[in-house]
Design a protein around this motif. Structure first.
Motif, mmCIF file in Angstrom:
data_model
loop_
_atom_site.group_PDB
_atom_site.id
_atom_site.type_symbol
_atom_site.label_atom_id
_atom_site.label_comp_id
_atom_site.label_asym_id
_atom_site.label_seq_id
_atom_site.Cartn_x
_atom_site.Cartn_y
_atom_site.Cartn_z
ATOM 1 N N VAL A 232 45.240 36.384 45.027
ATOM 2 C CA VAL A 232 44.830 37.143 46.216
ATOM 3 C C VAL A 232 44.078 38.402 45.801
ATOM 4 C CG1 VAL A 232 45.639 38.390 48.253
ATOM 5 C CG2 VAL A 232 46.682 36.204 47.645
ATOM 6 N N ARG A 233 44.568 39.099 44.788
ATOM 7 C CA ARG A 233 43.874 40.306 44.324
ATOM 8 C C ARG A 233 42.484 39.953 43.777
ATOM 9 N NH1 ARG A 233 46.638 41.722 47.342
ATOM 10 N NH2 ARG A 233 48.768 42.449 47.128
ATOM 11 N N PHE A 234 42.380 38.828 43.090
ATOM 12 C CA PHE A 234 41.075 38.354 42.611
ATOM 13 C C PHE A 234 40.121 38.162 43.788
ATOM 14 C CE2 PHE A 234 38.553 34.427 42.252
ATOM 15 C CZ PHE A 234 37.663 34.771 41.234
ATOM 16 N N ALA A 235 40.588 37.498 44.841
ATOM 17 C CA ALA A 235 39.752 37.284 46.018
ATOM 18 C C ALA A 235 39.347 38.611 46.647
ATOM 19 C CB ALA A 235 40.494 36.412 47.026
ATOM 20 N N GLU A 236 40.282 39.552 46.722
ATOM 21 C CA GLU A 236 39.961 40.855 47.303
ATOM 22 C C GLU A 236 38.905 41.586 46.479
ATOM 23 O OE1 GLU A 236 44.326 41.835 49.363
ATOM 24 O OE2 GLU A 236 43.807 42.672 47.398
ATOM 25 N N ARG A 237 39.064 41.562 45.154
ATOM 26 C CA ARG A 237 38.118 42.277 44.275
ATOM 27 C C ARG A 237 36.700 41.774 44.448
ATOM 28 N NH1 ARG A 237 41.945 41.464 40.332
ATOM 29 N NH2 ARG A 237 40.691 39.864 39.264
ATOM 30 N N HIS A 238 36.557 40.480 44.675
ATOM 31 C CA HIS A 238 35.230 39.875 44.703
ATOM 32 C C HIS A 238 34.769 39.533 46.117
ATOM 33 C CE1 HIS A 238 35.025 39.706 40.355
ATOM 34 N NE2 HIS A 238 36.259 39.241 40.330
ATOM 35 N N ASP A 239 35.464 40.042 47.110
ATOM 36 C CA ASP A 239 35.075 39.839 48.512
ATOM 37 C C ASP A 239 34.964 38.356 48.843
ATOM 38 O OD1 ASP A 239 34.486 40.624 51.087
ATOM 39 O OD2 ASP A 239 32.323 40.771 50.705
ATOM 40 N N LEU A 240 35.983 37.576 48.429
ATOM 41 C CA LEU A 240 36.035 36.149 48.703
ATOM 42 C C LEU A 240 37.084 35.856 49.767
ATOM 43 C CD1 LEU A 240 36.138 34.695 45.059
ATOM 44 C CD2 LEU A 240 34.122 35.210 46.440
ATOM 45 N N GLY B 278 50.265 24.988 32.378
ATOM 46 C CA GLY B 278 51.182 24.526 33.408
ATOM 47 C C GLY B 278 50.498 24.006 34.650
ATOM 48 N N PHE B 279 49.210 23.674 34.537
ATOM 49 C CA PHE B 279 48.433 23.151 35.661
ATOM 50 C C PHE B 279 48.427 24.113 36.864
ATOM 51 C CE2 PHE B 279 49.116 19.041 33.486
ATOM 52 C CZ PHE B 279 47.813 18.553 33.500
ATOM 53 N N VAL B 280 48.381 25.404 36.592
ATOM 54 C CA VAL B 280 48.218 26.385 37.670
ATOM 55 C C VAL B 280 46.951 27.195 37.393
ATOM 56 C CG1 VAL B 280 50.681 26.526 38.187
ATOM 57 C CG2 VAL B 280 49.699 28.094 36.512
ATOM 58 N N PRO B 281 46.341 27.766 38.431
ATOM 59 C CA PRO B 281 45.086 28.498 38.240
ATOM 60 C C PRO B 281 45.278 29.727 37.349
ATOM 61 C CG PRO B 281 45.487 28.036 40.568
ATOM 62 C CD PRO B 281 46.753 27.717 39.843
ATOM 63 N N VAL B 282 44.235 30.012 36.563
ATOM 64 C CA VAL B 282 44.200 31.189 35.692
ATOM 65 C C VAL B 282 43.020 32.048 36.124
ATOM 66 C CG1 VAL B 282 43.914 31.992 33.321
ATOM 67 C CG2 VAL B 282 45.261 29.924 33.787
ATOM 68 N N VAL B 283 43.277 33.313 36.387
ATOM 69 C CA VAL B 283 42.240 34.193 36.926
ATOM 70 C C VAL B 283 41.045 34.286 35.995
ATOM 71 C CG1 VAL B 283 41.717 36.592 37.535
ATOM 72 C CG2 VAL B 283 43.780 35.497 38.432
ATOM 73 N N ALA B 284 41.269 34.293 34.686
ATOM 74 C CA ALA B 284 40.149 34.393 33.753
ATOM 75 C C ALA B 284 39.189 33.214 33.909
ATOM 76 C CB ALA B 284 40.676 34.454 32.317
ATOM 77 N N ASP B 285 39.727 32.033 34.157
ATOM 78 C CA ASP B 285 38.868 30.863 34.393
ATOM 79 C C ASP B 285 38.039 31.038 35.658
ATOM 80 O OD1 ASP B 285 39.782 29.503 32.135
ATOM 81 O OD2 ASP B 285 41.429 28.566 33.238
ATOM 82 N N LEU B 286 38.647 31.594 36.693
ATOM 83 C CA LEU B 286 37.929 31.816 37.945
ATOM 84 C C LEU B 286 36.829 32.858 37.772
ATOM 85 C CD1 LEU B 286 41.019 31.899 40.328
ATOM 86 C CD2 LEU B 286 39.472 29.982 39.958
ATOM 87 N N GLU B 287 37.135 33.921 37.042
ATOM 88 C CA GLU B 287 36.136 34.967 36.801
ATOM 89 C C GLU B 287 34.895 34.389 36.130
ATOM 90 O OE1 GLU B 287 36.188 38.177 37.567
ATOM 91 O OE2 GLU B 287 38.286 38.742 37.899
ATOM 92 N N ALA B 288 35.107 33.452 35.203
ATOM 93 C CA ALA B 288 33.993 32.879 34.458
ATOM 94 C C ALA B 288 33.092 32.014 35.331
ATOM 95 C CB ALA B 288 34.524 32.057 33.286
ATOM 96 N N LEU B 289 33.604 31.537 36.458
ATOM 97 C CA LEU B 289 32.847 30.638 37.332
ATOM 98 C C LEU B 289 32.149 31.356 38.484
ATOM 99 C CD1 LEU B 289 35.444 27.723 37.509
ATOM 100 C CD2 LEU B 289 33.244 27.676 36.323
ATOM 101 N N LEU B 290 32.418 32.633 38.652
ATOM 102 C CA LEU B 290 31.836 33.378 39.770
ATOM 103 C C LEU B 290 30.324 33.500 39.647
ATOM 104 C CD1 LEU B 290 34.238 36.408 40.313
ATOM 105 C CD2 LEU B 290 33.771 34.568 41.916
ATOM 106 N N THR B 291 29.650 33.358 40.789
ATOM 107 C CA THR B 291 28.220 33.654 40.886
ATOM 108 C C THR B 291 28.015 34.460 42.171
ATOM 109 O OG1 THR B 291 27.448 31.814 42.274
ATOM 110 C CG2 THR B 291 27.832 31.334 39.923
ATOM 111 N N PRO B 292 26.825 34.990 42.379
ATOM 112 C CA PRO B 292 26.571 35.711 43.641
ATOM 113 C C PRO B 292 26.722 34.838 44.881
ATOM 114 C CG PRO B 292 24.916 36.268 41.996
ATOM 115 C CD PRO B 292 25.704 35.134 41.425
ATOM 116 N N ARG B 293 26.752 33.501 44.702
ATOM 117 C CA ARG B 293 26.861 32.604 45.851
ATOM 118 C C ARG B 293 28.300 32.173 46.150
ATOM 119 N NH1 ARG B 293 22.541 28.213 43.934
ATOM 120 N NH2 ARG B 293 23.974 28.387 42.174
ATOM 121 N N THR B 294 29.254 32.608 45.331
ATOM 122 C CA THR B 294 30.647 32.200 45.541
ATOM 123 C C THR B 294 31.199 32.868 46.799
ATOM 124 O OG1 THR B 294 30.911 32.087 43.132
ATOM 125 C CG2 THR B 294 32.911 31.968 44.475
ATOM 126 N N ARG B 295 31.795 32.072 47.690
ATOM 127 C CA ARG B 295 32.311 32.611 48.949
ATOM 128 C C ARG B 295 33.798 32.346 49.171
ATOM 129 N NH1 ARG B 295 28.603 34.981 48.389
ATOM 130 N NH2 ARG B 295 26.696 35.235 49.609
#
Length: 371
Positions: free
Chosen positions: A177-185, A136-153
């Motif tokens: 929002v919960r994804f951002a909170e979990r990863h300190d973004l 549906g052209f909306v963000p999926v948390v699993a896709d975001l998790e796969a792209l995280l690195t230590p440099r993601t802000r």
């Protein structure tokens, strides 16, 4: 900084010297409400042309606090609202506070190309996250998790979406929002089109913020047809609000006072013109959807903004930008190629509905004729 793919079409249109149907630019084809223009003009006549506070005139920030409470469900103090030179500068301000050279920002793909531009100007690294048709052209948390690195802000979220017209539902925004909170973004929410939704509610991510990680950018440009007036605003968590206001000093000092007076009039004056514009966009949206169906052109049904995302892959093959130039040359219709919004836009075009009904009819008919 790469040049926008939309510009290739625009340059070709202007260089031809011939008339064309413009469905490529996302600018309201309305003038601002009369009382808004009058307030700006009166400010000049009254000599209200001097420096004002970095964060905005107090009358406007107080009015914005009330708007945010009633329209967006966001409870903030006036000092948490910083008036900016349009929504684009609000986004740049937010990135300036949260990003250092070499750090990464997750941006939507397809998404507004200026996100990548702004990150690059700050020597950051834009990393596109996919928005897929099957999701549906909306963000999926699993896709975001796969792209995280230590440099993601930072995670950038845009709803309603430019170019897609999609509106992210509340439960998915809460997940983000919960994804951002979990990863300190930081989550940077672009809500430029918050007043332009059709049949669905706009939800602000900040309503789910428990830790002060959400920065919200808004604009007067689309809601009030004030694109050239350049007034927007950034809503900050209390912890960083003083930094945001301080950064305005070396960036712009302050947004010009007459423009802020015009914005105040827009916000506190009659809203009939806003309802009229939204109703017109909705009527154009429904017409365009019918025409695309009749032409057999696959598309996304938009519920926000004033765009249509149409699938021309069967016509364009693997080079939608060249196809868009051919459409201009052969049919005199300008559209925005999907690759201007990221690699995920290959095979798609964005159609702007900020144009006349006749142009929408003729433009979609021309697209249907193109092989």
């Amino acid at each position: 900084m790469p040049r926008s793919g939309i510009r290739r079409v625009m340059d070709a249109a202007w260089a031809s010297g011939r008339p064309f149907i413009g469905m490529h630019v996302g600018e309201p084809d309305f003038d601002p409400p009369a009382h808004v223009a009058a307030a700006g003009a009166q400010a000049y006549l009254d000599g209200d042309t001097h420096y004002v506070p970095n964060g905005g005139i107090p009358e406007l920030t107080r009015a914005l606090v009330e708007k945010l409470r009633t329209a967006n469900g966001i409870e903030v103090a006036p000092e948490q609202v910083v008036v900016s030179a349009g929504g684009a500068q609000a986004l740049h301000l937010a990135l300036s506070m949260t990003l250092a050279a070499g750090e990464e920002v997750l941006v939507p793909d397809p998404g507004w190309p200026n996100y990548r531009m702004a990150v690059g100007l700050l020597q950051g690294v834009p990393v596109g996250y996919p928005l897929r048709p099957e999701q549906g052209f909306v963000p999926v948390v699993a896709d975001l998790e796969a792209l995280l690195t230590p440099r993601t802000r930072v995670l950038v979220v845009n709803s309603p979406s430019n170019p897609l017209g999609t509106v992210i539902p509340g439960p998915r925004l809460e997940e983000l929002v919960r994804f951002a909170e979990r990863h300190d973004l930081w989550l940077l929410s672009d809500e430029c089109y918050d007043a332009l939704t059709y049949g669905v509610a706009h939800v602000s991510p900040a309503t789910f913020d428990r830790t002060g990680c959400v920065l919200s950018a808004f604009s007067f440009s689309k809601t009030y047809a004030m694109t050239g007036v350049r007034v927007g605003y950034l809503v900050c968590p209390a912890s960083v609000a003083p930094v945001a206001a301080k950064l305005q000093e070396p960036m712009v000092a302050c947004v010009n006072a007459p423009a802020q007076r015009a914005a105040l009039a827009a916000l506190t004056g009659p809203q009939e013109r806003v309802h009229e514009m939204r109703g017109t966009y909705d009527a154009r949206r429904r017409l365009a959807l019918d025409l695309l169906e009749q032409a057999g052109i696959p598309h996304v049904v938009p519920h926000g903004a004033f765009y249509l995302w149409a699938d021309v892959s069967a016509r364009a093959g693997g080079d939608v930008e060249s196809w868009a130039v051919r459409l201009l040359e052969q049919e005199r219709v300008a559209v925005a190629p999907g690759t201007a919004f990221g690699a995920g836009g290959e095979g798609w075009v964005r159609l702007s509905l900020a144009t006349s009904t006749d142009d929408i009819r003729e433009g979609i008919a021309a697209i249907g004729r193109m092989a």
